[in-house]
Write a protein that holds these residues in place. Sequence first.
Motif, PDB file in Angstrom:
ATOM      1  N   ARG A 275      45.783  23.276  18.219  1.00 30.94           N
ATOM      2  CA  ARG A 275      45.041  22.858  17.024  1.00 30.94           C
ATOM      3  C   ARG A 275      43.867  21.979  17.426  1.00 30.94           C
ATOM      4  NH1 ARG A 275      46.104  18.890  12.428  1.00 30.94           N
ATOM      5  NH2 ARG A 275      47.596  17.858  13.813  1.00 30.94           N
TER       6      ARG A 275
ATOM      7  N   PHE B 112      41.172  19.232  15.353  1.00 31.67           N
ATOM      8  CA  PHE B 112      41.062  18.621  14.035  1.00 31.67           C
ATOM      9  C   PHE B 112      40.294  17.293  14.128  1.00 31.67           C
ATOM     10  CE2 PHE B 112      44.905  17.281  16.089  1.00 31.67           C
ATOM     11  CZ  PHE B 112      45.107  15.948  15.764  1.00 31.67           C
TER      12      PHE B 112
ATOM     13  N   ASN C  43      45.072  10.262  17.106  1.00 36.16           N
ATOM     14  CA  ASN C  43      46.024  11.009  16.291  1.00 36.16           C
ATOM     15  C   ASN C  43      47.132  10.139  15.708  1.00 36.16           C
ATOM     16  OD1 ASN C  43      46.650  11.027  19.232  1.00 36.16           O
ATOM     17  ND2 ASN C  43      48.581  11.932  18.570  1.00 36.16           N
TER      18      ASN C  43
ATOM     19  N   ASN D 140      43.741   9.314   7.941  1.00 36.63           N
ATOM     20  CA  ASN D 140      43.697  10.677   7.413  1.00 36.63           C
ATOM     21  C   ASN D 140      44.735  10.851   6.308  1.00 36.63           C
ATOM     22  OD1 ASN D 140      42.012  11.038   9.644  1.00 36.63           O
ATOM     23  ND2 ASN D 140      42.698  13.149   9.938  1.00 36.63           N
TER      24      ASN D 140
ATOM     25  N   ASN E 286      50.020  15.165   4.697  1.00 35.33           N
ATOM     26  CA  ASN E 286      50.195  16.507   4.133  1.00 35.33           C
ATOM     27  C   ASN E 286      50.505  16.451   2.641  1.00 35.33           C
ATOM     28  OD1 ASN E 286      49.747  17.778   6.599  1.00 35.33           O
ATOM     29  ND2 ASN E 286      51.915  17.701   7.178  1.00 35.33           N
TER      30      ASN E 286
ATOM     31  N   SER F  82      40.542  20.918   9.972  1.00 39.38           N
ATOM     32  CA  SER F  82      41.454  21.331  11.029  1.00 39.38           C
ATOM     33  C   SER F  82      41.377  22.840  11.212  1.00 39.38           C
ATOM     34  CB  SER F  82      42.892  20.916  10.674  1.00 39.38           C
ATOM     35  OG  SER F  82      43.800  21.371  11.635  1.00 39.38           O
TER      36      SER F  82
ATOM     37  N   LEU G  14      33.793  21.663  11.934  1.00 42.23           N
ATOM     38  CA  LEU G  14      34.806  21.047  11.086  1.00 42.23           C
ATOM     39  C   LEU G  14      34.104  20.165  10.067  1.00 42.23           C
ATOM     40  CD1 LEU G  14      37.351  19.908  13.837  1.00 42.23           C
ATOM     41  CD2 LEU G  14      37.616  21.876  12.313  1.00 42.23           C
TER      42      LEU G  14
ATOM     43  N   TYR H 138      34.979  17.164   6.644  1.00 44.17           N
ATOM     44  CA  TYR H 138      35.989  16.394   5.901  1.00 44.17           C
ATOM     45  C   TYR H 138      35.300  15.633   4.784  1.00 44.17           C
ATOM     46  CZ  TYR H 138      40.918  15.198   5.979  1.00 44.17           C
ATOM     47  OH  TYR H 138      42.261  15.149   5.698  1.00 44.17           O
TER      48      TYR H 138
ATOM     49  N   LYS I  22      44.688  19.471  20.436  1.00 45.98           N
ATOM     50  CA  LYS I  22      46.109  19.512  20.804  1.00 45.98           C
ATOM     51  C   LYS I  22      46.382  20.767  21.613  1.00 45.98           C
ATOM     52  CE  LYS I  22      50.616  18.437  20.198  1.00 45.98           C
ATOM     53  NZ  LYS I  22      51.231  19.505  21.001  1.00 45.98           N
TER      54      LYS I  22
END
Length: 259
Positions: free
Chosen positions: A177, A179, A190, A195, A198, A207, A221, A223, A243
């Motif tokens: 991933r 992001f 991270n 952020n 979920n 992401s 990307l 946001y 990642k």
Amino acid sequence: MKRSRIYFLRTRLNNGQPAPGGALKNKRMQWLLPLCALLFMALGGCEKDNYDAPSAPLTGRLTFNGEPVFIRQGINVIQLYQPGYELSNPINVNVKQDGSFSSLLFDGDYQLIRVSGNGPWENNTDTIPVKVNGATTVDVPVVPYFSFSDVAFSIVNDSLKASFRLHKQMDNRQLERVFLVIGKTQLVDNLINVNPSNQQNPDPNGSLPGAAVDLSQPLRLSYGLSATTFTPHPHLFARIAVKTLGFNEMNFSDVFVIR
């Protein structure tokens, strides 16, 4: 020899025995002398252990092809050993998120190692000899799982935009991933970020799963910054995180100041 009235008074009060002044003095000396001896030994021990503190700065950075490698701050990735000593415990070197490090040492010969399995790069068990003589600088080369190029951030209509190229450095590694991470201080990764979770409906454009990434093309990307987790904070900072499948530690871009 004439005795004073006070002497006879003390003698009478002590059942005909001389006043115990001399005995008290002897008792005082009995505990005072050992105390002085202990104090002398303590002072001597302090003087014996009064070594100069290490004063030679060793500085450097993690690099790949001469460029800095960015990480999550706080992971133990570099250690120093000083060979020739019976008890040579490792010296852990604190590495900042921008890949730079510094440590105060004594002059001498050291061996620098990259701690196996702790960093987001291929293991390398080779030692790097370091001779410290006053201020010393050494760069530590690593091969990250993924590297960045052409990284650019911008703010458009209250939305953070990031464009970049991603390069796989090891054919046997898979991208899981990529992001955006956004934090309220320059220390952001991270684990340290604001952020949305979920459950708070994070921006899906922030992401990309590894299966959707074409490494031959520039990646983008974005946001939206109107999320309720961002609005209370007067200052925001962002990085790109990558990642690798099967590994906890990630590769990062440098930090961008949003506001």
